[in-house]
Scaffold this active site. Structure first.
Site: not given
Length: 373
Positions: A111, A142, A223-225
């Site tokens: 994502h 994902d 933003g940590n994804s």
């Protein structure tokens, strides 16, 4: 971008009542682009300076030494791992990634990259912004792999841990670019294991149902994804992917409840993408059907109707056909397509399960040998 949490199937654990959200930061939200350079080299946790003893020789000196040792361990891990964590600019969003090998491969969340094919990558070692291109994306889990067009000499691959050695209570740190603040670090513990979590497809979600996720209290934010969840041995044990929200608080963030894809799945998917350009063996079970959620007379979800059944697939071989409505997998109730995915998340292709379904108003069962997604 809120998505429902599906907790593990243990009857002793209540279902989590909240929601989760992907940890992707839309650039349109005015993300801060402040970069924090580490300017550090590796250090030995055991070499952390001992605190001075108090004149009285009381326990205060011991506590201070313990604190210094823990701080030294944190700093050593940060110095060791942070150069392997990058920021990914995917045109209309920011996320994070992990340097996977010395060939320039970077693993992240599917994502994060969305439908983009090219990216700008900022590394913590101070090089100019680098160009990268997509190798392959696997939305079903994902996960995705991108590759730097040019590999800098200072690029440092991360060290990946053993999922079997991850335990509740272990101290962990989340590294990435929360809110666009690159090279940020937060700390917490592994607070649970074996969670099954589902994304919706709205707001850029992949719709993935992911089993065996690591739950952590380390603060993780948009933003940590795609970043790194790391233990005190400087090993990546997961990729932060989702954070919980509290519907009773207006779907605001629920502090201390985040989820990371386990390192075992990360390595399985990344290795196949790098070797073959795609995932060739998902290891994930399926009925090999297309289904839709149906509702009862009170408009409540009541099962999954089979819209189509793949010829020669698991459901077809067991005698199921289009129009049947699945209501149970084993002892797990099936009311929606998401709950069907949840019920299968812990199974493997080739496993046998009992499927309860209705046909023409009659309840029936069938033993199904599961296929593969």
């Amino acid at each position: 971008m809120e998505i429902p949490v599906l907790d593990d199937a243990s009857p002793s654990v209540p279902r989590f009542p909240g929601r989760v959200r992907r940890l992707l930061l839309p650039l349109s939200a005015g993300a801060c682009a402040l970069a924090l350079a580490t300017g550090c080299s590796g250090a030995d946790p055991a070499a952390a300076p001992a605190a001075k003893a108090t004149p009285s020789g009381t326990a205060q000196g011991s506590v201070t030494r313990d604190t210094a040792d823990l701080e030294g361990a944190y700093q050593a891990v940060i110095n060791d791992v942070l150069p392997s964590v990058v920021q990914i600019d995917a045109s209309d969003s920011l996320g994070s990634g992990i340097v996977y090998d010395d060939k320039g491969h970077i693993v992240t969340n599917a994502h994060v990259i969305g439908d983009e094919k090219s990216f700008k990558v900022t590394v913590a070692t101070g090089e100019a912004v680098l160009d990268a291109t997509l190798v392959s994306s696997y939305p079903e889990q994902d996960l995705a792999v991108i590759k730097l067009d040019e590999v800098p000499d200072a690029l440092k691959p991360a060290k990946f841990g053993d999922a079997e050695k991850v335990e509740v209570g272990q101290i962990v740190m989340a590294m990435g670019s929360p809110l666009g603040l690159s090279s940020s670090v937060t700390q917490g513990i592994v607070s649970a294991l074996g969670r099954t979590v589902s994304e919706s497809r709205s707001g850029g979600g992949t719709g993935a149902t992911i089993a065996n996720m690591v739950q952590t209290s380390a603060a993780i934010n948009p933003g940590n994804s795609g970043g790194a969840l790391v233990n005190l041995r400087s090993e990546v044990i997961g990729i932060p992917t989702l954070a919980a929200t509290d519907p009773q608080m207006g779907d605001s963030a629920a502090p201390g409840i985040g989820f990371a894809i386990p390192v075992s799945m990360v390595r399985t998917v990344a290795d196949q993408i790098i070797k073959d350009g795609k995932v060739t063996d998902s290891g994930r079970a399926a009925l090999n059907i297309t289904g839709r959620t149906v509702v009862d007379d009170s408009y409540r979800p009541a099962g999954v109707a089979l819209v189509s059944v793949d010829r020669g697939g698991a459901a077809d071989e067991a005698g199921l056909r289009a129009g049947d409505i699945v209501t149970k997998i084993g002892d797990s109730e099936v009311t929606t397509v998401t709950s069907l995915s949840e019920a299968l998340a812990g199974d493997k292709p080739g496993d046998k399960v009992t499927v309860t379904y209705t046909r023409g108003g009659d309840s029936r069962t069938a033993e199904v040998t599961l296929g593969e997604i």
